[in-house]
Scaffold this motif. Structure first.
Motif, PDB file in Angstrom:
ATOM      1  N   LEU A  60       0.822  -1.208   0.000  1.00  0.00           N
ATOM      2  CA  LEU A  60       0.000   0.000   0.000  1.00  0.00           C
ATOM      3  C   LEU A  60       0.852   1.253   0.000  1.00  0.00           C
ATOM      4  CD1 LEU A  60      -2.847  -0.705   2.560  1.00  0.00           C
ATOM      5  CD2 LEU A  60      -2.944  -0.736   0.062  1.00  0.00           C
ATOM      6  N   GLY A  61       0.432   2.250  -0.775  1.00  0.00           N
ATOM      7  CA  GLY A  61       0.999   3.588  -0.677  1.00  0.00           C
ATOM      8  C   GLY A  61       0.138   4.395   0.283  1.00  0.00           C
ATOM      9  N   TYR A  62       0.556   5.636   0.572  1.00  0.00           N
ATOM     10  CA  TYR A  62      -0.197   6.376   1.578  1.00  0.00           C
ATOM     11  C   TYR A  62      -1.586   6.777   1.097  1.00  0.00           C
ATOM     12  CZ  TYR A  62       0.883  10.899  -0.642  1.00  0.00           C
ATOM     13  OH  TYR A  62       0.958  11.958  -1.498  1.00  0.00           O
ATOM     14  N   ARG A  63      -1.735   6.952  -0.226  1.00  0.00           N
ATOM     15  CA  ARG A  63      -3.057   7.287  -0.747  1.00  0.00           C
ATOM     16  C   ARG A  63      -4.024   6.128  -0.601  1.00  0.00           C
ATOM     17  NH1 ARG A  63      -2.580  11.806  -4.078  1.00  0.00           N
ATOM     18  NH2 ARG A  63      -0.421  12.455  -4.323  1.00  0.00           N
ATOM     19  N   GLN A  64      -3.528   4.933  -0.928  1.00  0.00           N
ATOM     20  CA  GLN A  64      -4.388   3.760  -0.792  1.00  0.00           C
ATOM     21  C   GLN A  64      -4.741   3.522   0.671  1.00  0.00           C
ATOM     22  OE1 GLN A  64      -1.186   2.266  -2.918  1.00  0.00           O
ATOM     23  NE2 GLN A  64      -2.017   4.041  -3.959  1.00  0.00           N
ATOM     24  N   LEU A  65      -3.735   3.749   1.533  1.00  0.00           N
ATOM     25  CA  LEU A  65      -3.994   3.556   2.962  1.00  0.00           C
ATOM     26  C   LEU A  65      -5.054   4.548   3.436  1.00  0.00           C
ATOM     27  CD1 LEU A  65      -3.512   2.323   5.677  1.00  0.00           C
ATOM     28  CD2 LEU A  65      -1.468   3.737   5.935  1.00  0.00           C
ATOM     29  N   ALA A  66      -4.933   5.800   2.982  1.00  0.00           N
ATOM     30  CA  ALA A  66      -5.917   6.809   3.368  1.00  0.00           C
ATOM     31  C   ALA A  66      -7.304   6.386   2.896  1.00  0.00           C
ATOM     32  CB  ALA A  66      -5.540   8.172   2.777  1.00  0.00           C
ATOM     33  N   GLU A  67      -7.378   5.835   1.691  1.00  0.00           N
ATOM     34  CA  GLU A  67      -8.666   5.417   1.156  1.00  0.00           C
ATOM     35  C   GLU A  67      -9.244   4.280   1.990  1.00  0.00           C
ATOM     36  OE1 GLU A  67     -10.519   6.942  -0.771  1.00  0.00           O
ATOM     37  OE2 GLU A  67     -12.066   5.390  -0.845  1.00  0.00           O
ATOM     38  N   ARG A  68      -8.386   3.341   2.406  1.00  0.00           N
ATOM     39  CA  ARG A  68      -8.848   2.244   3.272  1.00  0.00           C
ATOM     40  C   ARG A  68      -9.429   2.802   4.571  1.00  0.00           C
ATOM     41  NH1 ARG A  68      -6.462  -2.937   2.907  1.00  0.00           N
ATOM     42  NH2 ARG A  68      -5.886  -3.358   0.741  1.00  0.00           N
ATOM     43  N   LEU A  69      -8.730   3.811   5.109  1.00  0.00           N
ATOM     44  CA  LEU A  69      -9.174   4.378   6.386  1.00  0.00           C
ATOM     45  C   LEU A  69     -10.491   5.127   6.198  1.00  0.00           C
ATOM     46  CD1 LEU A  69      -5.684   5.579   7.676  1.00  0.00           C
ATOM     47  CD2 LEU A  69      -7.021   3.625   8.498  1.00  0.00           C
ATOM     48  N   ARG A  70     -10.605   5.849   5.067  1.00  0.00           N
ATOM     49  CA  ARG A  70     -11.872   6.542   4.777  1.00  0.00           C
ATOM     50  C   ARG A  70     -13.019   5.531   4.734  1.00  0.00           C
ATOM     51  NH1 ARG A  70      -9.124   8.703   0.434  1.00  0.00           N
ATOM     52  NH2 ARG A  70      -8.088  10.635   1.023  1.00  0.00           N
ATOM     53  N   GLU A  71     -12.767   4.433   4.044  1.00  0.00           N
ATOM     54  CA  GLU A  71     -13.811   3.412   3.926  1.00  0.00           C
ATOM     55  C   GLU A  71     -14.165   2.843   5.290  1.00  0.00           C
ATOM     56  OE1 GLU A  71     -12.087   0.677   1.183  1.00  0.00           O
ATOM     57  OE2 GLU A  71     -12.319   2.057  -0.521  1.00  0.00           O
ATOM     58  N   ALA A  72     -13.138   2.647   6.112  1.00  0.00           N
ATOM     59  CA  ALA A  72     -13.390   2.099   7.447  1.00  0.00           C
ATOM     60  C   ALA A  72     -14.284   3.036   8.246  1.00  0.00           C
ATOM     61  CB  ALA A  72     -12.066   1.864   8.173  1.00  0.00           C
ATOM     62  N   VAL A  73     -14.064   4.346   8.085  1.00  0.00           N
ATOM     63  CA  VAL A  73     -14.905   5.310   8.797  1.00  0.00           C
ATOM     64  C   VAL A  73     -16.325   5.276   8.241  1.00  0.00           C
ATOM     65  CG1 VAL A  73     -15.323   7.754   9.258  1.00  0.00           C
ATOM     66  CG2 VAL A  73     -13.011   6.825   9.454  1.00  0.00           C
ATOM     67  N   LEU A  74     -16.436   5.250   6.923  1.00  0.00           N
ATOM     68  CA  LEU A  74     -17.761   5.218   6.291  1.00  0.00           C
ATOM     69  C   LEU A  74     -18.522   3.951   6.669  1.00  0.00           C
ATOM     70  CD1 LEU A  74     -17.228   6.690   2.719  1.00  0.00           C
ATOM     71  CD2 LEU A  74     -18.648   7.576   4.563  1.00  0.00           C
ATOM     72  N   ASP A  75     -17.795   2.858   6.809  1.00  0.00           N
ATOM     73  CA  ASP A  75     -18.443   1.589   7.130  1.00  0.00           C
ATOM     74  C   ASP A  75     -18.765   1.455   8.612  1.00  0.00           C
ATOM     75  OD1 ASP A  75     -18.153   1.036   4.506  1.00  0.00           O
ATOM     76  OD2 ASP A  75     -16.556  -0.445   4.719  1.00  0.00           O
ATOM     77  N   GLY A  76     -18.413   2.475   9.371  1.00  0.00           N
ATOM     78  CA  GLY A  76     -18.760   2.426  10.783  1.00  0.00           C
ATOM     79  C   GLY A  76     -17.766   1.658  11.644  1.00  0.00           C
ATOM     80  N   VAL A  77     -16.658   1.231  11.048  1.00  0.00           N
ATOM     81  CA  VAL A  77     -15.636   0.545  11.850  1.00  0.00           C
ATOM     82  C   VAL A  77     -15.108   1.514  12.917  1.00  0.00           C
ATOM     83  CG1 VAL A  77     -13.405  -0.616  11.792  1.00  0.00           C
ATOM     84  CG2 VAL A  77     -14.992  -0.851   9.864  1.00  0.00           C
ATOM     85  N   HIS A  78     -14.971   2.789  12.523  1.00  0.00           N
ATOM     86  CA  HIS A  78     -14.560   3.837  13.457  1.00  0.00           C
ATOM     87  C   HIS A  78     -15.659   4.891  13.504  1.00  0.00           C
ATOM     88  CE1 HIS A  78     -10.718   1.894  13.146  1.00  0.00           C
ATOM     89  NE2 HIS A  78     -10.602   2.205  11.874  1.00  0.00           N
ATOM     90  N   PRO A  79     -16.579   4.788  14.454  1.00  0.00           N
ATOM     91  CA  PRO A  79     -17.704   5.736  14.500  1.00  0.00           C
ATOM     92  C   PRO A  79     -17.246   7.144  14.872  1.00  0.00           C
ATOM     93  CG  PRO A  79     -17.825   4.134  16.305  1.00  0.00           C
ATOM     94  CD  PRO A  79     -16.620   3.794  15.511  1.00  0.00           C
ATOM     95  N   LEU A  80     -18.129   8.102  14.673  1.00  0.00           N
ATOM     96  CA  LEU A  80     -17.821   9.488  15.014  1.00  0.00           C
ATOM     97  C   LEU A  80     -17.417   9.606  16.477  1.00  0.00           C
ATOM     98  CD1 LEU A  80     -18.791  10.473  12.265  1.00  0.00           C
ATOM     99  CD2 LEU A  80     -20.120  12.224  13.463  1.00  0.00           C
ATOM    100  N   GLY A  81     -16.313  10.313  16.712  1.00  0.00           N
ATOM    101  CA  GLY A  81     -15.864  10.537  18.078  1.00  0.00           C
ATOM    102  C   GLY A  81     -14.986   9.425  18.629  1.00  0.00           C
ATOM    103  N   ALA A  82     -14.887   8.308  17.891  1.00  0.00           N
ATOM    104  CA  ALA A  82     -14.096   7.174  18.376  1.00  0.00           C
ATOM    105  C   ALA A  82     -12.602   7.464  18.281  1.00  0.00           C
ATOM    106  CB  ALA A  82     -14.435   5.925  17.568  1.00  0.00           C
ATOM    107  N   LYS A  83     -11.837   6.769  19.111  1.00  0.00           N
ATOM    108  CA  LYS A  83     -10.378   6.834  19.034  1.00  0.00           C
ATOM    109  C   LYS A  83      -9.908   5.859  17.959  1.00  0.00           C
ATOM    110  CE  LYS A  83      -9.715   9.316  22.889  1.00  0.00           C
ATOM    111  NZ  LYS A  83      -9.552  10.750  22.630  1.00  0.00           N
ATOM    112  N   LEU A  84      -9.000   6.296  17.130  1.00  0.00           N
ATOM    113  CA  LEU A  84      -8.441   5.416  16.099  1.00  0.00           C
ATOM    114  C   LEU A  84      -7.285   4.607  16.683  1.00  0.00           C
ATOM    115  CD1 LEU A  84      -8.381   7.868  13.081  1.00  0.00           C
ATOM    116  CD2 LEU A  84      -9.808   5.851  13.347  1.00  0.00           C
ATOM    117  N   PRO A  85      -6.916   3.519  16.029  1.00  0.00           N
ATOM    118  CA  PRO A  85      -5.727   2.773  16.459  1.00  0.00           C
ATOM    119  C   PRO A  85      -4.491   3.660  16.370  1.00  0.00           C
ATOM    120  CG  PRO A  85      -7.004   1.525  14.842  1.00  0.00           C
ATOM    121  CD  PRO A  85      -7.593   2.896  14.891  1.00  0.00           C
TER     122      PRO A  85
END
Lengths: 248, 248
Positions: free
Chosen positions: A5-30
Motif C-alpha cells: 500500500l501507498g499512503y493514498r491507498q492507505l488513506a482510502e482504506r481508512l476513509r472506507e473504514a470510517v464510512l463503514d462504521g468501523v470507526h464511528p464518530l468521536g471514536a479513538k483510532l488505532p
DNA sequence: CAGTGGTCTAGACCACTTG
DNA sequence: AAGTGGTCTAGACCACTGC
C-alpha cells in the motif's frame, strides 16, 4: 493478494473504514504503530495517510492522545469545485448552460490586473447562464487569456464541460483563489436568473492559474442566494479561508 | 548563532524571503537539496516546510521541476478566522460589540442537531452586533452548549474577545465547518445593521468543536454584503472548500 | 510511567522534467 | 543523462496524555 500500500491507498482504506462504521464518530483510532503493523507499512506512511485525512477534516490529532474521528469523509475534489458540470453530475442534477455571449475584447483595468496582462491586450469574454435540471441558478462572466480563449471557439459551450475540453488540449487549471461575498441582483442579473431585482446573490470571483502560476481565467460567478451554499472546513492546523475587507 | 531550525522556522524564513523579493512571483525556488544544505537540515525537514507553504498557496510544486512562487504569503490563521476581534485588530480596525440579548433556553430542533443535544436540552443564545470603528457590519446569533454558556456570564461581552476569555477557562475551539450563502436582510437584520430591508447579506453558519470533535457552538453570522469578503485558496492537491445545494 | 503523536535524520529508489 | 521532486523505510529522541 493486494500489493504494497501507498499512503493514498492507505488513506482510502481508512476513509472506507470510517464510512463503514468501523470507526464511528468521536471514536479513538488505532495508534500509528498498530496501523503500520496491520498494513505492513512504515510509520511515516501511516502519518502521511493521516495527514490527508486531517486536511480533509475527517480526523483530529493531538500529541500524546490517539486520533479521533471528527466527521464522515466526503466526496469532494478540486475538479468538482472548479467545474459546475462535474459538481452538478456529482449531486445527481442535470447541468446545462445557455451561452449569452462570447466575444474577443481588449482587457480592461481589472482583467489586466487579474490575468497579468497589459490593459488593451486581447481577452475572451464569455457570459453563460448555468442551469440545474432546467432551473437557472448561476450567471458566469469569465475572461480568458487569449491562449485559452481561442480554443473555446471549438467547444460546444452549451453541451460540453469547458474544463474537460481544455484538459484535452493540455490546459490544466490547477490553482485558484476565490473571493466570496454577497450582492443584490441588478436588473440584468435578475432577468438572466428569472428572479426579482434586489434578490441576494452569492458572488464568487475566481482567479485560476496553471501549474506554474500563470493566470488563465478570471471569473465573476453569481449564484441565486437560495440555491447555493459554500462549505469550508478548517482547523487550528490549517486555515485555507481568510476574511478580508471588501476590495472595491 | 541561530539554533538548529525546525520546519516551522524554516517555512517562516522562506516566507520572509518571498516577501523580501529574494524569490519573486513566478520564480523557480532552489532545490530541496540546496536548501537542506544551506540551512543544515535534512531533506525531510525542507519538504515539511515546503508542504506548509504549498498548503498556504504560496508555492506550487511538480515532480521533476523546481518549485515556483505562486503568491505572496499572507497573515492568516485560524484564530483570525474564528474571532471577529482578532481579525479586526489584525487589519487595523477597532472592533467592538453591542450585546442585544443573552438567554438560557431549551434547544430547538436545529440547535439540538448541530450541537449534538436532545431537543429541550439547555443552551445559551447570544445575539450581538459587531462593529468596525463604530460601523455595524455583522450580526452574530450564537447558541452555546451549557458548559460554555455558563462561563459567558463572567465575561464582559462588549469589551472582551469571547475566544480569548474561553481559552483562559481551558476551552479551545479547534475545528470548524462553515456554510456560506447569501440572503436578503429581513426587517430585524436591517434595523440592527442600520441598513434597508432586502440588502444582500453574506451569511456564515458555523459549527465549532473542541479538539475531540464535541460541538461547542453553532452560530449564524450575517455580514453586510458590501463590507465583507471571504477568500479561499486551493489547488488540485487540496480542496477544503465544497459547493453544496442549499440545505433548507 | 508507558503509550502516543510530533519532529528529525540518513539513505534508498522511482517518476518526471529539462537541457 | 543529470537533476529534481515524490515516496518509502528504519530508527532516534522529545513532548504530551492518561492511567
Amino acid at each position: 493478494m493486494s500489493t504494497v500500500l501507498g499512503y493514498r491507498q492507505l488513506a482510502e482504506r481508512l476513509r472506507e473504514a470510517v464510512l463503514d462504521g468501523v470507526h464511528p464518530l468521536g471514536a479513538k483510532l488505532p495508534s500509528e504503530h498498530e496501523i503500520a503493523e496491520a498494513y505492513s507499512v512504515s510509520r511515516s506512511t501511516v502519518r502521511r495517510a493521516f495527514a490527508l485525512l486531517t486536511e480533509e477534516g475527517v480526523i483530529a490529532s493531538h500529541q500524546g492522545a490517539r486520533r479521533t474521528v471528527l466527521a464522515r469523509p466526503r466526496e469532494q475534489n478540486f475538479g468538482e469545485l472548479r467545474s459546475f458540470s462535474r459538481w452538478a453530475r456529482l449531486i445527481g442534477e442535470v447541468p446545462s448552460g445557455r451561452t449569452i455571449s462570447l466575444e474577443r475584447a481588449m482587457a480592461d483595468d481589472q482583467e489586466a490586473e487579474k490575468l497579468g496582462l497589459a490593459v488593451g491586450d486581447p481577452v475572451f469574454r464569455l457570459t453563460r447562464v448555468r442551469l440545474l435540471s432546467g432551473r437557472p441558478v448561476m450567471i458566469e462572466r469569465t475572461a480568458y487569456v487569449e491562449r485559452v480563449g481561442t480554443l473555446l471557439a471549438t467547444v460546444d459551450l452549451d453541451r460540453e464541460s469547458i474544463c474537460d475540453a481544455l484538459e484535452l488540449f493540455g490546459i490544466f487549471l490547477e490553482h485558484a483563489e476565490h473571493a466570496i461575498d454577497a450582492i443584490n441582483a441588478d436588473p440584468a442579473d435578475a432577468a438572466l436568473l428569472e428572479t426579482a431585482a434586489g434578490t441576494a446573490l452569492l458572488r464568487e470571483r475566481r482567479r485560476a492559474t496553471d501549474p506554474s502560476g500563470s493566470p488563465l481565467e478570471w471569473s465573476d460567478d453569481r449564484y441565486l442566494g437560495d440555491a447555493m451554499t459554500f462549505i469550508v472546513r478548517n482547523s487550528v492546523a490549517s486555515a485555507p479561508l481568510a476574511r478580508s475587507i471588501r476590495d472595491r
